[in-house]
Scaffold this motif. Structure first.
Motif, PDB file in Angstrom:
ATOM      1  N   LEU A  64       0.835  -1.203   0.000  1.00 33.34           N
ATOM      2  CA  LEU A  64       0.000   0.000   0.000  1.00 33.34           C
ATOM      3  C   LEU A  64       0.871   1.256   0.000  1.00 33.34           C
ATOM      4  O   LEU A  64       0.618   2.197  -0.763  1.00 33.34           O
ATOM      5  CB  LEU A  64      -0.944  -0.005   1.202  1.00 33.34           C
ATOM      6  CG  LEU A  64      -2.093  -0.998   1.099  1.00 33.34           C
ATOM      7  CD1 LEU A  64      -2.721  -1.240   2.465  1.00 33.34           C
ATOM      8  CD2 LEU A  64      -3.134  -0.494   0.118  1.00 33.34           C
ATOM      9  N   ALA A  65       1.890   1.269   0.845  1.00 25.37           N
ATOM     10  CA  ALA A  65       2.784   2.425   0.909  1.00 25.37           C
ATOM     11  C   ALA A  65       3.430   2.684  -0.446  1.00 25.37           C
ATOM     12  O   ALA A  65       3.511   3.834  -0.896  1.00 25.37           O
ATOM     13  CB  ALA A  65       3.866   2.194   1.974  1.00 25.37           C
ATOM     14  N   ASP A  66       3.855   1.615  -1.097  1.00 25.67           N
ATOM     15  CA  ASP A  66       4.527   1.779  -2.382  1.00 25.67           C
ATOM     16  C   ASP A  66       3.575   2.330  -3.441  1.00 25.67           C
ATOM     17  O   ASP A  66       3.951   3.208  -4.225  1.00 25.67           O
ATOM     18  CB  ASP A  66       5.133   0.449  -2.820  1.00 25.67           C
ATOM     19  CG  ASP A  66       6.246   0.624  -3.832  1.00 25.67           C
ATOM     20  OD1 ASP A  66       6.938   1.666  -3.814  1.00 25.67           O
ATOM     21  OD2 ASP A  66       6.435  -0.294  -4.644  1.00 25.67           O
ATOM     22  N   ASN A  67       2.359   1.834  -3.460  1.00 28.10           N
ATOM     23  CA  ASN A  67       1.390   2.349  -4.433  1.00 28.10           C
ATOM     24  C   ASN A  67       1.016   3.804  -4.154  1.00 28.10           C
ATOM     25  O   ASN A  67       0.945   4.613  -5.080  1.00 28.10           O
ATOM     26  CB  ASN A  67       0.141   1.473  -4.477  1.00 28.10           C
ATOM     27  CG  ASN A  67       0.408   0.168  -5.171  1.00 28.10           C
ATOM     28  OD1 ASN A  67       1.047   0.125  -6.211  1.00 28.10           O
ATOM     29  ND2 ASN A  67      -0.059  -0.916  -4.577  1.00 28.10           N
ATOM     30  N   LEU A  72       1.719   7.139  -6.542  1.00 25.14           N
ATOM     31  CA  LEU A  72       0.631   8.044  -6.915  1.00 25.14           C
ATOM     32  C   LEU A  72       0.864   9.467  -6.394  1.00 25.14           C
ATOM     33  O   LEU A  72       0.076  10.368  -6.682  1.00 25.14           O
ATOM     34  CB  LEU A  72      -0.703   7.502  -6.392  1.00 25.14           C
ATOM     35  CG  LEU A  72      -1.197   6.230  -7.080  1.00 25.14           C
ATOM     36  CD1 LEU A  72      -2.338   5.608  -6.293  1.00 25.14           C
ATOM     37  CD2 LEU A  72      -1.626   6.535  -8.515  1.00 25.14           C
ATOM     38  N   GLY A  73       1.924   9.650  -5.615  1.00 28.16           N
ATOM     39  CA  GLY A  73       2.230  10.980  -5.082  1.00 28.16           C
ATOM     40  C   GLY A  73       1.470  11.317  -3.820  1.00 28.16           C
ATOM     41  O   GLY A  73       1.483  12.464  -3.385  1.00 28.16           O
ATOM     42  N   ASP A 132      10.157  10.287  -4.341  1.00 30.34           N
ATOM     43  CA  ASP A 132      10.404   9.569  -5.581  1.00 30.34           C
ATOM     44  C   ASP A 132       9.149   8.771  -5.943  1.00 30.34           C
ATOM     45  O   ASP A 132       8.692   7.946  -5.161  1.00 30.34           O
ATOM     46  CB  ASP A 132      11.598   8.627  -5.397  1.00 30.34           C
ATOM     47  CG  ASP A 132      11.948   7.844  -6.638  1.00 30.34           C
ATOM     48  OD1 ASP A 132      11.234   7.929  -7.659  1.00 30.34           O
ATOM     49  OD2 ASP A 132      12.964   7.123  -6.577  1.00 30.34           O
ATOM     50  N   ARG A 133       8.609   9.024  -7.123  1.00 27.82           N
ATOM     51  CA  ARG A 133       7.386   8.347  -7.566  1.00 27.82           C
ATOM     52  C   ARG A 133       7.672   7.237  -8.575  1.00 27.82           C
ATOM     53  O   ARG A 133       6.741   6.610  -9.080  1.00 27.82           O
ATOM     54  CB  ARG A 133       6.426   9.365  -8.181  1.00 27.82           C
ATOM     55  CG  ARG A 133       5.922  10.374  -7.142  1.00 27.82           C
ATOM     56  CD  ARG A 133       5.010  11.397  -7.743  1.00 27.82           C
ATOM     57  NE  ARG A 133       3.866  10.736  -8.373  1.00 27.82           N
ATOM     58  CZ  ARG A 133       2.917  11.366  -9.041  1.00 27.82           C
ATOM     59  NH1 ARG A 133       2.962  12.668  -9.177  1.00 27.82           N
ATOM     60  NH2 ARG A 133       1.925  10.705  -9.588  1.00 27.82           N
ATOM     61  N   SER A 134       8.920   6.959  -8.875  1.00 31.97           N
ATOM     62  CA  SER A 134       9.241   5.957  -9.899  1.00 31.97           C
ATOM     63  C   SER A 134       9.039   4.537  -9.363  1.00 31.97           C
ATOM     64  O   SER A 134       9.113   4.288  -8.165  1.00 31.97           O
ATOM     65  CB  SER A 134      10.676   6.145 -10.382  1.00 31.97           C
ATOM     66  OG  SER A 134      11.587   5.938  -9.320  1.00 31.97           O
ATOM     67  N   ARG A 135       8.780   3.631 -10.301  1.00 36.54           N
ATOM     68  CA  ARG A 135       8.602   2.223  -9.948  1.00 36.54           C
ATOM     69  C   ARG A 135       9.942   1.646  -9.518  1.00 36.54           C
ATOM     70  O   ARG A 135      10.967   1.861 -10.172  1.00 36.54           O
ATOM     71  CB  ARG A 135       8.050   1.453 -11.142  1.00 36.54           C
ATOM     72  CG  ARG A 135       7.798  -0.011 -10.835  1.00 36.54           C
ATOM     73  CD  ARG A 135       7.009  -0.671 -11.962  1.00 36.54           C
ATOM     74  NE  ARG A 135       6.839  -2.083 -11.750  1.00 36.54           N
ATOM     75  CZ  ARG A 135       5.874  -2.634 -11.017  1.00 36.54           C
ATOM     76  NH1 ARG A 135       4.986  -1.872 -10.426  1.00 36.54           N
ATOM     77  NH2 ARG A 135       5.791  -3.943 -10.872  1.00 36.54           N
ATOM     78  N   ARG A 136       9.943   0.897  -8.430  1.00 31.52           N
ATOM     79  CA  ARG A 136      11.156   0.252  -7.943  1.00 31.52           C
ATOM     80  C   ARG A 136      11.484  -0.949  -8.827  1.00 31.52           C
ATOM     81  O   ARG A 136      10.618  -1.743  -9.148  1.00 31.52           O
ATOM     82  CB  ARG A 136      10.970  -0.255  -6.513  1.00 31.52           C
ATOM     83  CG  ARG A 136      10.735   0.798  -5.481  1.00 31.52           C
ATOM     84  CD  ARG A 136      10.544   0.215  -4.083  1.00 31.52           C
ATOM     85  NE  ARG A 136       9.423  -0.702  -4.023  1.00 31.52           N
ATOM     86  CZ  ARG A 136       9.513  -1.990  -3.687  1.00 31.52           C
ATOM     87  NH1 ARG A 136      10.665  -2.541  -3.383  1.00 31.52           N
ATOM     88  NH2 ARG A 136       8.435  -2.757  -3.656  1.00 31.52           N
TER      89      ARG A 136
END
Length: 169
Positions: free
Chosen positions: A106-109, A113-114, A157-161
Protein backbone atom coordinates in the motif's frame (compact mmCIF):
# COMPACT_ATOMS: atom_id res chain seq x y z
CA UNK A 1 8.45 -24.30 12.06
CA UNK A 2 7.45 -26.29 9.00
CA UNK A 3 4.06 -27.91 9.14
CA UNK A 4 1.94 -29.30 6.34
CA UNK A 5 -1.42 -27.72 5.56
CA UNK A 6 -4.40 -29.16 7.42
CA UNK A 7 -5.91 -30.40 4.16
CA UNK A 8 -6.11 -29.62 0.48
CA UNK A 9 -7.69 -26.31 -0.39
CA UNK A 10 -8.58 -26.22 -4.10
CA UNK A 11 -8.77 -22.41 -4.21
CA UNK A 12 -5.34 -21.96 -2.62
CA UNK A 13 -3.97 -24.61 -4.97
CA UNK A 14 -5.45 -22.78 -7.97
CA UNK A 15 -3.90 -19.52 -6.74
CA UNK A 16 -0.55 -21.28 -6.44
CA UNK A 17 -0.86 -22.68 -9.96
CA UNK A 18 -1.62 -19.23 -11.36
CA UNK A 19 1.36 -17.71 -9.56
CA UNK A 20 3.60 -20.48 -10.94
CA UNK A 21 2.13 -19.87 -14.37
CA UNK A 22 3.08 -16.21 -14.09
CA UNK A 23 6.63 -17.08 -13.06
CA UNK A 24 6.79 -19.30 -16.14
CA UNK A 25 6.06 -16.25 -18.29
CA UNK A 26 2.34 -16.75 -18.83
CA UNK A 27 1.21 -13.52 -17.15
CA UNK A 28 -1.93 -12.94 -19.23
CA UNK A 29 -3.25 -16.44 -18.65
CA UNK A 30 -2.36 -16.31 -14.95
CA UNK A 31 -4.16 -12.98 -14.49
CA UNK A 32 -7.27 -14.31 -16.28
CA UNK A 33 -7.24 -17.39 -14.05
CA UNK A 34 -6.95 -15.29 -10.88
CA UNK A 35 -9.70 -12.92 -12.02
CA UNK A 36 -11.94 -15.92 -12.74
CA UNK A 37 -11.26 -17.21 -9.23
CA UNK A 38 -12.06 -13.76 -7.82
CA UNK A 39 -15.41 -13.82 -9.65
CA UNK A 40 -16.17 -17.24 -8.22
CA UNK A 41 -15.21 -16.32 -4.65
CA UNK A 42 -16.84 -12.90 -4.61
CA UNK A 43 -16.30 -10.02 -2.23
CA UNK A 44 -17.86 -11.91 0.66
CA UNK A 45 -15.97 -15.16 0.14
CA UNK A 46 -13.40 -16.76 2.42
CA UNK A 47 -11.11 -13.96 3.68
CA UNK A 48 -8.00 -16.13 3.26
CA UNK A 49 -8.84 -16.71 -0.39
CA UNK A 50 -9.67 -13.04 -0.96
CA UNK A 51 -6.51 -11.85 0.79
CA UNK A 52 -4.25 -14.20 -1.16
CA UNK A 53 -5.92 -13.56 -4.50
CA UNK A 54 -5.95 -9.79 -4.15
CA UNK A 55 -2.37 -9.74 -2.90
CA UNK A 56 -1.15 -11.64 -5.97
CA UNK A 57 -3.43 -9.83 -8.42
CA UNK A 58 -2.01 -6.45 -7.39
CA UNK A 59 1.37 -7.52 -8.75
CA UNK A 60 -0.10 -7.88 -12.25
CA UNK A 61 -0.78 -4.16 -12.63
CA UNK A 62 1.81 -1.60 -13.67
CA UNK A 63 -0.67 1.22 -12.93
CA UNK A 64 -0.32 2.00 -9.21
CA UNK A 65 -4.01 2.95 -8.95
CA UNK A 66 -5.08 -0.47 -10.22
CA UNK A 67 -2.57 -2.22 -7.97
CA UNK A 68 -3.74 -0.09 -5.03
CA UNK A 69 -7.34 -1.26 -5.47
CA UNK A 70 -6.21 -4.90 -5.17
CA UNK A 71 -3.89 -4.14 -2.25
CA UNK A 72 -6.74 -2.47 -0.36
CA UNK A 73 -8.87 -5.57 -0.97
CA UNK A 74 -6.06 -7.74 0.38
CA UNK A 75 -5.73 -5.67 3.56
CA UNK A 76 -9.49 -5.60 4.10
CA UNK A 77 -9.62 -9.38 3.73
CA UNK A 78 -6.69 -9.83 6.15
CA UNK A 79 -8.58 -7.73 8.70
CA UNK A 80 -11.50 -10.19 8.36
CA UNK A 81 -9.29 -13.26 8.83
CA UNK A 82 -9.21 -15.22 12.03
CA UNK A 83 -6.14 -16.93 13.41
CA UNK A 84 -8.12 -20.17 13.35
CA UNK A 85 -8.76 -19.88 9.60
CA UNK A 86 -5.10 -19.18 8.91
CA UNK A 87 -4.09 -22.15 11.06
CA UNK A 88 -6.57 -24.39 9.22
CA UNK A 89 -4.70 -23.59 6.02
CA UNK A 90 -1.22 -23.95 7.48
CA UNK A 91 -0.35 -24.45 11.14
CA UNK A 92 2.88 -22.44 10.76
CA UNK A 93 1.16 -19.27 9.52
CA UNK A 94 0.09 -16.32 11.63
CA UNK A 95 -2.05 -13.38 10.52
CA UNK A 96 0.54 -10.98 11.93
CA UNK A 97 2.97 -12.19 9.28
CA UNK A 98 0.73 -10.88 6.50
CA UNK A 99 0.71 -7.25 7.58
CA UNK A 100 4.28 -6.09 6.84
CA UNK A 101 3.91 -7.02 3.18
CA UNK A 102 0.34 -5.74 2.87
CA UNK A 103 1.23 -2.32 4.31
CA UNK A 104 4.46 -2.19 2.29
CA UNK A 105 2.51 -2.68 -0.93
CA UNK A 106 0.00 0.00 0.00
CA UNK A 107 2.78 2.43 0.91
CA UNK A 108 4.53 1.78 -2.38
CA UNK A 109 1.39 2.35 -4.43
CA UNK A 110 0.45 5.54 -2.58
CA UNK A 111 4.04 6.75 -3.04
CA UNK A 112 3.90 6.10 -6.77
CA UNK A 113 0.63 8.04 -6.91
CA UNK A 114 2.23 10.98 -5.08
CA UNK A 115 0.10 10.56 -1.96
CA UNK A 116 3.07 10.78 0.39
CA UNK A 117 1.08 11.25 3.63
CA UNK A 118 -0.84 8.02 3.00
CA UNK A 119 2.39 6.32 1.93
CA UNK A 120 4.05 7.39 5.18
CA UNK A 121 1.14 6.06 7.23
CA UNK A 122 1.42 2.63 5.61
CA UNK A 123 5.22 2.43 5.63
CA UNK A 124 5.12 3.23 9.34
CA UNK A 125 2.59 0.42 9.83
CA UNK A 126 4.82 -1.91 7.78
CA UNK A 127 7.80 -1.03 10.01
CA UNK A 128 5.77 -1.68 13.14
CA UNK A 129 4.55 -5.05 11.90
CA UNK A 130 8.02 -5.97 10.58
CA UNK A 131 9.28 -6.33 14.14
CA UNK A 132 7.63 -9.76 14.17
CA UNK A 133 9.19 -10.96 10.92
CA UNK A 134 11.45 -13.99 11.14
CA UNK A 135 15.21 -13.68 10.79
CA UNK A 136 15.33 -15.52 7.47
CA UNK A 137 15.62 -14.61 3.77
CA UNK A 138 11.91 -13.70 3.50
CA UNK A 139 12.11 -11.43 6.56
CA UNK A 140 15.31 -9.87 5.23
CA UNK A 141 13.69 -9.28 1.83
CA UNK A 142 10.71 -7.50 3.38
CA UNK A 143 12.83 -5.43 5.77
CA UNK A 144 14.99 -4.34 2.82
CA UNK A 145 11.95 -3.43 0.72
CA UNK A 146 10.44 -1.48 3.62
CA UNK A 147 13.67 0.51 3.95
CA UNK A 148 13.80 1.07 0.18
CA UNK A 149 10.21 2.36 0.05
CA UNK A 150 10.74 4.53 3.16
CA UNK A 151 13.74 6.17 1.45
CA UNK A 152 11.74 6.68 -1.75
CA UNK A 153 8.92 8.30 0.25
CA UNK A 154 11.39 10.59 2.02
CA UNK A 155 12.86 11.56 -1.36
CA UNK A 156 9.41 12.07 -2.89
CA UNK A 157 10.40 9.57 -5.58
CA UNK A 158 7.39 8.35 -7.57
CA UNK A 159 9.24 5.96 -9.90
CA UNK A 160 8.60 2.22 -9.95
CA UNK A 161 11.16 0.25 -7.94
CA UNK A 162 13.16 -2.27 -9.94
CA UNK A 163 12.79 -4.68 -6.99
CA UNK A 164 8.98 -4.36 -6.78
CA UNK A 165 6.93 -7.52 -7.33
CA UNK A 166 5.88 -7.76 -10.93
CA UNK A 167 8.70 -5.59 -12.24
CA UNK A 168 9.64 -6.76 -15.66
CA UNK A 169 6.61 -9.06 -15.90
Amino acid sequence: MTTAPAGPDPIMEAIGHAVAERHAGESDSARRNLLTLWSEIGVTGDPLHRCSLAHYLADFYEDPAQALAWDIRALDAADALTEQRVQEHHAGLRIAGFYPSLHLNLADNYRRLGSFDAATEHIDAAKTHAAGLPQNPYGDLLRGAIQEVAEAIAGRDRSRRASAPGSGA
